[in-house]
Enzyme design. Structure first.
Site, PDB file in Angstrom:
ATOM      1  CG  ASN A 128      69.593  53.822  28.693  1.00 17.89           C
ATOM      2  OD1 ASN A 128      70.354  54.298  29.347  1.00 17.89           O
ATOM      3  ND2 ASN A 128      68.806  54.769  27.845  1.00 17.89           N
ATOM      4  CE  LYS A 163      67.642  59.372  41.203  1.00 18.11           C
ATOM      5  NZ  LYS A 163      66.848  58.116  40.587  1.00 18.11           N
ATOM      6  CB  SER A 211      68.841  60.336  38.084  1.00 18.66           C
ATOM      7  OG  SER A 211      68.531  59.349  37.112  1.00 18.66           O
ATOM      8  CE  LYS A 269      69.997  49.356  40.260  1.00 16.68           C
ATOM      9  NZ  LYS A 269      70.768  50.132  39.700  1.00 16.68           N
ATOM     10  CE  LYS A 323      76.632  53.130  39.770  1.00 15.80           C
ATOM     11  NZ  LYS A 323      75.663  52.698  38.698  1.00 15.80           N
ATOM     12  N   GLY A 367      65.171  53.995  36.099  1.00 15.43           N
ATOM     13  CA  GLY A 367      65.242  52.715  35.501  1.00 15.43           C
ATOM     14  C   GLY A 367      66.506  51.953  35.731  1.00 15.43           C
ATOM     15  CG  ASP A 368      69.336  48.596  36.202  1.00 11.23           C
ATOM     16  OD1 ASP A 368      70.415  49.342  36.664  1.00 11.23           O
ATOM     17  OD2 ASP A 368      69.457  47.308  36.178  1.00 11.23           O
TER      18      ASP A 368
HETATM   19  P1  NDP Z   1      68.503  47.715  29.388  1.00  8.73           P
HETATM   20  O1  NDP Z   1      67.294  46.876  29.589  1.00  8.73           O
HETATM   21  O2  NDP Z   1      68.071  48.948  28.283  1.00  8.73           O
HETATM   22  O3  NDP Z   1      69.417  46.847  28.294  1.00  8.73           O
HETATM   23  C1  NDP Z   1      70.074  45.712  28.691  1.00  8.73           C
HETATM   24  C2  NDP Z   1      70.766  44.762  27.666  1.00  8.73           C
HETATM   25  O4  NDP Z   1      71.736  43.852  28.229  1.00  8.73           O
HETATM   26  C3  NDP Z   1      69.983  44.143  26.614  1.00  8.73           C
HETATM   27  O5  NDP Z   1      70.748  44.332  25.523  1.00  8.73           O
HETATM   28  C4  NDP Z   1      69.691  42.884  27.136  1.00  8.73           C
HETATM   29  O6  NDP Z   1      69.563  41.806  26.306  1.00  8.73           O
HETATM   30  C5  NDP Z   1      71.158  42.699  27.866  1.00  8.73           C
HETATM   31  N1  NDP Z   1      71.149  41.679  28.746  1.00  8.73           N
HETATM   32  C6  NDP Z   1      70.661  41.904  30.041  1.00  8.73           C
HETATM   33  N2  NDP Z   1      70.577  40.902  31.028  1.00  8.73           N
HETATM   34  C7  NDP Z   1      71.336  40.306  30.421  1.00  8.73           C
HETATM   35  C8  NDP Z   1      71.969  38.666  30.691  1.00  8.73           C
HETATM   36  N3  NDP Z   1      71.401  38.192  31.927  1.00  8.73           N
HETATM   37  N4  NDP Z   1      72.487  38.160  29.765  1.00  8.73           N
HETATM   38  C9  NDP Z   1      72.958  38.653  28.658  1.00  8.73           C
HETATM   39  N5  NDP Z   1      72.369  39.974  28.261  1.00  8.73           N
HETATM   40  C10 NDP Z   1      71.631  40.537  28.864  1.00  8.73           C
HETATM   41  O7  NDP Z   1      69.260  48.001  30.350  1.00  8.73           O
HETATM   42  P2  NDP Z   1      70.376  49.176  30.661  1.00  8.73           P
HETATM   43  O8  NDP Z   1      71.310  49.435  29.348  1.00  8.73           O
HETATM   44  O9  NDP Z   1      69.550  50.282  31.278  1.00  8.73           O
HETATM   45  O10 NDP Z   1      71.449  48.590  31.543  1.00  8.73           O
HETATM   46  C11 NDP Z   1      72.714  47.771  31.394  1.00  8.73           C
HETATM   47  C12 NDP Z   1      73.704  47.703  32.405  1.00  8.73           C
HETATM   48  O11 NDP Z   1      73.687  49.065  32.797  1.00  8.73           O
HETATM   49  C13 NDP Z   1      73.140  47.209  33.671  1.00  8.73           C
HETATM   50  O12 NDP Z   1      74.207  46.390  34.375  1.00  8.73           O
HETATM   51  C14 NDP Z   1      72.588  48.214  34.470  1.00  8.73           C
HETATM   52  O13 NDP Z   1      72.625  48.002  35.865  1.00  8.73           O
HETATM   53  C15 NDP Z   1      73.814  49.313  34.213  1.00  8.73           C
HETATM   54  N6  NDP Z   1      73.526  50.835  34.316  1.00  8.73           N
HETATM   55  C16 NDP Z   1      72.259  51.395  33.706  1.00  8.73           C
HETATM   56  C17 NDP Z   1      72.194  52.495  33.917  1.00  8.73           C
HETATM   57  C18 NDP Z   1      70.984  53.315  33.465  1.00  8.73           C
HETATM   58  O14 NDP Z   1      70.821  54.555  33.308  1.00  8.73           O
HETATM   59  N7  NDP Z   1      70.122  52.646  32.365  1.00  8.73           N
HETATM   60  C19 NDP Z   1      73.056  53.664  34.792  1.00  8.73           C
HETATM   61  C20 NDP Z   1      74.403  52.672  35.289  1.00  8.73           C
HETATM   62  C21 NDP Z   1      74.258  51.477  35.178  1.00  8.73           C
HETATM   63  P3  NDP Z   1      68.116  41.392  26.145  1.00  8.73           P
HETATM   64  O15 NDP Z   1      67.361  42.392  25.356  1.00  8.73           O
HETATM   65  O16 NDP Z   1      68.112  40.144  25.203  1.00  8.73           O
HETATM   66  O17 NDP Z   1      67.576  41.136  27.511  1.00  8.73           O
HETATM   67  O1  2IT Z   2      72.766  51.771  38.025  1.00  7.22           O
HETATM   68  C1  2IT Z   2      72.552  52.867  38.055  1.00  7.22           C
HETATM   69  O2  2IT Z   2      73.215  53.899  38.396  1.00  7.22           O
HETATM   70  C2  2IT Z   2      71.074  52.856  37.540  1.00  7.22           C
HETATM   71  N1  2IT Z   2      70.560  52.216  36.943  1.00  7.22           N
HETATM   72  C3  2IT Z   2      70.618  54.578  37.403  1.00  7.22           C
HETATM   73  C4  2IT Z   2      70.010  55.003  38.532  1.00  7.22           C
HETATM   74  C5  2IT Z   2      69.253  56.446  38.593  1.00  7.22           C
HETATM   75  O3  2IT Z   2      68.743  56.537  39.561  1.00  7.22           O
HETATM   76  O4  2IT Z   2      69.383  56.842  37.932  1.00  7.22           O
END
Ligand code: NDP
Ligand code: 2IT
Length: 444
Positions: A240, A90, A376, A126, A114, A165-166
């Site tokens: 997100n 997952k 999830s 992943k 996690k 998603g990520d």
């Molecule tokens: P999104 O794609 O929704 O948003 C990512 C944000 O971070 C955007 O504002 C983006 O800017 C910025 N960003 C991404 N890459 C870079 C970079 N290399 N340098 C600077 N800014 C960057 O992703 P999420 O919000 O889903 O994910 C954000 C973080 O949280 C990641 O580390 C992800 O692994 C983690 N995460 C996400 C989960 C989820 O459920 N979605 C769960 C747990 C962890 P721009 O739009 O300009 O690219």
């Molecule tokens: O980093 C993370 O935990 C996620 N991007 C969410 C993974 C998931 O299966 O919901």
């Protein structure tokens, strides 16, 4: 040489040019030292750490697709199925030009611990691609997702591997991926999470990572005699995780004053306007300059610098290694008391050590961002019983899961003589369950 050092050397030798994976392995194994030392002979005999740091399966594949002008592109697709000791693989899919095997492996490795911490039956994996959805039309994104799933479908399933998603993969991408999986396999099953609400998605999954982060932060602050109320919060990211962390922090009486994207950052002294941020990022898919153009009083800064903002709590919610030692020093100098990771591994090892050594609270992403994957898993439960729970039902479960994760990390840290070290606590608590399940299942 100690078993931990031996295995770390092995990880570096066997996975050359994978710095992010080395970093994640180092952070986890270093903090497991007391547990490993207490069981060294047994773990060494069973090659437990070698197995733990070697993915069960790594899939690399070609993703060809055609853009709107008729040009063919080829991207690299990945799925790393890291560990299935406690449940089906997952973990999310990341679409970003920086994606490579090192990044997918570090994310998959972190995901194992996690997912264990959530207390739910999910293993770790992943995936993703070095595809950049930015500036692409909906048709181009669909073409990419269809091609990606054309290969991925044979490796996943509701009881084997359940992606989500990520970065760069949100509701739109999950929809296209799901449609293609269904068309190829003929199965209407919970093979992906983060689905739309009309086709098997869970209420509160969209909000879950950001809300969960804030629930965790509140638990951690309360255990240390304070709370988020009236705190100024610096947030990075504008996706997100960041958006819903900002929303929930405001609901708990805090004032988030920043957000960032890959071009620059916003400082809004009145507190971020969440409705406007959602409009700019979720609806228009525009840059943060658009936020500043529409919000009097908000200042846009080009480039980096968000961690120079005076704040009580910092929540890095963008990407790995976005908060370095200089940033940590700037936060400390400005009176910041806590860093709560929303992203995966946003803080460098040196910065983490500085933060912990200088009396600031620190919550590692694998604990504080686990609300997303936990929800999830709740989506998987709803799909299995073919029912949908209300927003409140899911949110109440999320709150209790985050509180439990905090308690487990806190208790494990105390038990091993590292009171307040939630990095060690989270790693130990997550590890012990996986290690026990691996032991029970024999050498596989
Ligand atoms: P999104 O794609 O929704 O948003 C990512 C944000 O971070 C955007 O504002 C983006 O800017 C910025 N960003 C991404 N890459 C870079 C970079 N290399 N340098 C600077 N800014 C960057 O992703 P999420 O919000 O889903 O994910 C954000 C973080 O949280 C990641 O580390 C992800 O692994 C983690 N995460 C996400 C989960 C989820 O459920 N979605 C769960 C747990 C962890 P721009 O739009 O300009 O690219
Ligand atoms: O980093 C993370 O935990 C996620 N991007 C969410 C993974 C998931 O299966 O919901």
């Amino acid at each position: 040489m100690s078993y931990v050092d031996e295995v770390l050397e092995r990880v570096i030798a066997q996975n050359p040019a994978q710095p992010e994976f080395h970093q994640a392995a180092k952070e986890v194994l270093e903090s497991l030292r007391p547990v490993i030392e207490a069981n060294e002979a047994e773990y060494r005999r069973d090659a437990l750490l070698e197995r733990l740091t070697t993915p069960e399966r790594q899939l690399l594949f070609r993703v060809p697709w055609v853009d709107d002008k008729g040009q063919v592109h080829v991207n690299n697709g990945y799925r790393v199925q890291f560990n299935s000791a406690i449940g089906p693989y997952k973990g999310g899919l990341r679409f970003h030009p920086s994606v490579n095997l090192s990044i997918i492996k570090f994310l998959g490795f972190e995901q194992v611990f996690k997912n264990s911490l959530t207390g739910l039956p999910i293993g770790g994996g992943k995936g993703g691609a070095d595809f950049d959805p930015k500036g692409r039309s909906d048709r181009e994104v669909m073409a990419f997702c269809q091609s990606f799933m054309q290969e991925l479908y044979r490796h996943i399933g509701a009881d084997t591997d359940v992606p989500a998603g990520d970065i760069g993969v949100g509701g739109r991408e999950i929809g296209y991926l799901y449609g293609t999986y269904k068309r190829i396999t003929g199965l209407y099953e919970g093979v992906l999470t983060g689905k739309g609400l009309t086709y098997g998605g869970s209420l509160a999954r969209t909000q879950a990572t950001g809300y969960g982060l804030v629930y965790f932060a509140e638990e951690m602050l309360r255990a240390n005699g304070t709370s988020l109320k009236d705190k100024t919060v610096a947030v990075s990211g504008a996706g997100n995780v960041a958006i819903y962390a900002i929303e929930k922090a405001q609901q708990l009486g805090a004032k988030p004053v920043t957000c960032t994207d890959s071009n620059g950052w916003i400082y809004d002294p009145d507190g971020i306007d969440v409705a406007l941020l959602k409009e700019v990022k979720e609806v228009k898919r525009a840059r943060l300059t658009e936020y500043a153009a529409q919000k009097p009083g908000a200042v846009y800064h080009e480039g980096k610098g968000v961690w120079t903002t005076k704040c009580d709590v910092a929540m890095p919610c963008a990407t790995q290694n976005e908060l370095n030692l200089d940033d940590a020093k700037a936060l400390k100098a400005n009176g910041c008391m806590a860093v709560c990771e929303g992203a995966n591994m946003p803080t460098t090892l040196e910065a983490t050590q500085y933060i912990q050594a200088n009396g600031m609270l620190f919550s590692p992403g694998k604990a504080s961002n686990a609300g997303g994957v936990a929800t999830s898993a709740l989506e998987m439960s709803q799909n299995s019983e073919r029912l949908s729970w209300t927003f409140e039902e899911v949110d109440v479960k999320l709150q209790s899961i985050m509180a439990n994760i905090f308690r487990s990390a806190d208790a494990a840290a105390k038990k091993y003589g590292m009171d307040g070290n939630y990095v060690a606590g989270a790693n130990i608590a997550g590890f012990l369950k996986v290690a026990e399940a691996m032991k029970a299942q024999g050498i596989v």
